[in-house]
Design a protein around this motif. Structure first.
Motif, PDB file in Angstrom:
ATOM      1  N   UNK A  10     -68.150 -15.506 -29.446  1.00  0.00           N
ATOM      2  CA  UNK A  10     -67.051 -15.779 -29.766  1.00  0.00           C
ATOM      3  C   UNK A  10     -67.099 -17.650 -29.041  1.00  0.00           C
ATOM      4  N   UNK A  11     -68.109 -17.933 -28.751  1.00  0.00           N
ATOM      5  CA  UNK A  11     -68.610 -19.139 -28.416  1.00  0.00           C
ATOM      6  C   UNK A  11     -69.251 -20.225 -28.525  1.00  0.00           C
ATOM      7  N   UNK A  12     -69.482 -21.087 -28.375  1.00  0.00           N
ATOM      8  CA  UNK A  12     -70.524 -22.154 -29.333  1.00  0.00           C
ATOM      9  C   UNK A  12     -71.292 -22.497 -28.130  1.00  0.00           C
ATOM     10  N   UNK A  13     -72.420 -22.943 -28.023  1.00  0.00           N
ATOM     11  CA  UNK A  13     -73.940 -23.214 -27.658  1.00  0.00           C
ATOM     12  C   UNK A  13     -75.141 -24.152 -27.915  1.00  0.00           C
ATOM     13  N   UNK A  14     -75.537 -24.617 -27.159  1.00  0.00           N
ATOM     14  CA  UNK A  14     -77.011 -25.533 -27.762  1.00  0.00           C
ATOM     15  C   UNK A  14     -77.623 -23.772 -27.146  1.00  0.00           C
ATOM     16  N   UNK A 159     -69.973 -27.990 -27.179  1.00  0.00           N
ATOM     17  CA  UNK A 159     -70.280 -27.290 -26.697  1.00  0.00           C
ATOM     18  C   UNK A 159     -69.775 -26.103 -25.810  1.00  0.00           C
ATOM     19  N   UNK A 160     -69.515 -25.125 -25.686  1.00  0.00           N
ATOM     20  CA  UNK A 160     -69.030 -23.937 -24.771  1.00  0.00           C
ATOM     21  C   UNK A 160     -67.288 -23.902 -24.822  1.00  0.00           C
ATOM     22  N   UNK A 161     -67.090 -24.685 -26.739  1.00  0.00           N
ATOM     23  CA  UNK A 161     -66.096 -24.100 -27.210  1.00  0.00           C
ATOM     24  C   UNK A 161     -66.015 -22.928 -28.493  1.00  0.00           C
ATOM     25  N   UNK A 162     -65.159 -22.486 -29.028  1.00  0.00           N
ATOM     26  CA  UNK A 162     -63.686 -24.023 -28.526  1.00  0.00           C
ATOM     27  C   UNK A 162     -62.382 -23.687 -26.888  1.00  0.00           C
ATOM     28  N   UNK A 163     -62.229 -25.150 -26.964  1.00  0.00           N
ATOM     29  CA  UNK A 163     -61.967 -25.643 -26.057  1.00  0.00           C
ATOM     30  C   UNK A 163     -60.930 -24.373 -25.322  1.00  0.00           C
ATOM     31  N   UNK A 164     -59.946 -24.116 -26.629  1.00  0.00           N
ATOM     32  CA  UNK A 164     -59.092 -23.811 -25.911  1.00  0.00           C
ATOM     33  C   UNK A 164     -58.918 -22.336 -26.058  1.00  0.00           C
ATOM     34  N   UNK A 165     -59.969 -21.720 -26.393  1.00  0.00           N
ATOM     35  CA  UNK A 165     -60.293 -20.549 -26.094  1.00  0.00           C
ATOM     36  C   UNK A 165     -61.131 -20.782 -24.730  1.00  0.00           C
ATOM     37  N   UNK A 166     -61.322 -21.229 -24.298  1.00  0.00           N
ATOM     38  CA  UNK A 166     -61.634 -20.896 -23.001  1.00  0.00           C
ATOM     39  C   UNK A 166     -60.877 -21.708 -21.646  1.00  0.00           C
ATOM     40  N   UNK A 167     -59.509 -22.523 -22.121  1.00  0.00           N
ATOM     41  CA  UNK A 167     -58.203 -22.461 -21.174  1.00  0.00           C
ATOM     42  C   UNK A 167     -57.631 -21.446 -21.558  1.00  0.00           C
ATOM     43  N   UNK A 168     -57.705 -20.984 -22.355  1.00  0.00           N
ATOM     44  CA  UNK A 168     -56.254 -19.858 -22.286  1.00  0.00           C
ATOM     45  C   UNK A 168     -57.421 -18.355 -21.328  1.00  0.00           C
ATOM     46  N   UNK A 169     -58.608 -17.982 -21.559  1.00  0.00           N
ATOM     47  CA  UNK A 169     -58.899 -16.755 -21.168  1.00  0.00           C
ATOM     48  C   UNK A 169     -58.381 -16.993 -19.132  1.00  0.00           C
ATOM     49  N   UNK A 170     -59.123 -18.271 -18.898  1.00  0.00           N
ATOM     50  CA  UNK A 170     -58.987 -18.136 -17.594  1.00  0.00           C
ATOM     51  C   UNK A 170     -57.070 -18.673 -17.777  1.00  0.00           C
ATOM     52  N   UNK A 171     -56.494 -19.138 -18.440  1.00  0.00           N
ATOM     53  CA  UNK A 171     -55.367 -18.997 -18.146  1.00  0.00           C
ATOM     54  C   UNK A 171     -54.945 -17.913 -17.565  1.00  0.00           C
ATOM     55  N   UNK A 172     -54.923 -16.707 -18.929  1.00  0.00           N
ATOM     56  CA  UNK A 172     -54.150 -15.264 -18.718  1.00  0.00           C
ATOM     57  C   UNK A 172     -55.050 -14.498 -17.144  1.00  0.00           C
ATOM     58  N   UNK A 173     -55.956 -14.837 -16.719  1.00  0.00           N
ATOM     59  CA  UNK A 173     -57.003 -14.165 -15.561  1.00  0.00           C
ATOM     60  C   UNK A 173     -55.724 -14.750 -13.800  1.00  0.00           C
ATOM     61  N   UNK A 174     -55.418 -16.544 -14.744  1.00  0.00           N
ATOM     62  CA  UNK A 174     -54.757 -16.615 -13.157  1.00  0.00           C
ATOM     63  C   UNK A 174     -53.482 -16.524 -12.924  1.00  0.00           C
TER      64      UNK A 174
END
Ligand code: A3P
Length: 290
Positions: A10-14, A159-174
């Motif tokens: 679900x995330x983009x990488x080099x 890279x490491x996006x989608x940015x919002x998904x990245x944020x939301x995962x950590x936010x939910x865990x927090x």
């Protein structure tokens, strides 16, 4: 081109990063005392690492000998994707800090098994994409126009996006495990730096004593890690990041403006509407806002 990205879980990488991610997921064994500094690229990683390092080492070095004055903070704290996979990884038992840009779902499982603490920082997506655009110019490859960069970013292709998904995962865990995850925003940190430095010290398990507060230690750390101070250090003006690696960039690539709201100098009304709409759609129903 070099900006080709690959989608994985679900995330983009080099492609080079992705190999390291596979290796990490297979082989990394977290220690229960490890503290991960997690962030999407260009969200304020350099600053958060500097602050965390300065907090953790405040009794080890006097004010002039701190390693932060001789190397950019990325080199003071091991970075999982690069250092672990390259075999040059070793833990500093006193420091315990490790950096990564990985999304939560891609972290090695042992991080959760060992219940490691995580500090996360994110940033207004408009400022982040501006920062990303300027950062891209530091690499020896052609870049996308700013407009195209924003379009791709909104499609999740960064890279490491989608940015919002990245944020939301950590936010939910927090939200679920606040004792494990400290969730920070760049804008809040800029507005109330001292407050967050103290919070950070507590979370890292090294709260300032009353005596230290009286001596102004938190203020000293704030000043030591300010954009003005760090960006003007010789090492950050002329030093090379990961010297000898395939792609070398100057440490100065990590210091541009260090301000909130620079997006206003870059976005057209149409681009602003597009990214704001994307943010609204992505965050809808989550309870989180930037
Ligand atoms: P700008 O490009 O908007 O100036 P990262 O460290 O995650 O790569 O993020 C880089 C951004 O953080 C850049 O933003 C950079 O200028 C800013 N930055 C670097 N050091 C900082 C500091 N000590 N204080 C505040 N911002 C800092």
């Amino acid at each position: 081109s070099e900006w080709n990205l690959h989608l994985y879980q679900g995330f983009w990488y080099f492609s080079t990063t992705l190999e390291n991610v596979f290796y990490l997921q297979e082989n990394f064994n977290a220690d229960p005392t490890d503290i991960l500094i997690c962030s999407p690229p260009k969200s304020g990683t350099t600053w958060l690492k500097s602050l965390s390092f300065a907090i953790m080492t405040r009794n080890r070095f006097d004010e002039s000998s701190n390693p932060l004055f001789k190397a950019v903070s990325h080199e003071c704290i091991p970075h999982l994707e690069s250092d672990f996979a390259s075999g040059s990884f070793s833990r500093d038992q006193e420091l315990k800090l490790l950096g990564t840009h990985l999304p939560l779902n891609a972290l090695p499982k042992s991080v959760f098994i060992e219940n490691c603490k995580i500090v996360y920082i994110c940033r207004d997506p408009k400022d982040l994409v501006v920062s990303m655009f300027h950062f891209a110019k530091k690499f020896p490859w052609p870049i996308f126009s700013f407009e195209r960069t924003v379009e791709r970013f909104c499609e999740g292709r960064s890279y490491y996006g989608p940015y919002w998904d990245h944020v939301l995962e950590y936010w939910k865990m927090s939200q679920e495990k606040p004792e494990n995850v400290m969730f920070l925003k760049y804008e809040d940190m800029k507005e109330n730096t001292l407050f967050y430095i103290k919070k950070l010290a507590e979370f890292l398990g090294e709260p300032f004593s009353q005596e230290e507060e009286m001596e102004g230690v938190p203020e000293k750390i704030m000043n030591m890690c300010s954009f003005e101070n760090l960006s003007n250090l010789e090492v950050n003006k002329t030093g090379i990041h990961r010297e000898g690696s395939a792609v070398e960039i100057g440490n100065n690539a990590f210091f541009r403006k260090g301000e909130v709201g620079d997006w206003k100098n870059h976005f057209t009304q149409k681009m602003k509407e597009k990214i704001d709409q994307t943010t609204q759609d992505k965050l809808h129903g989550s309870g989180f806002t930037f």
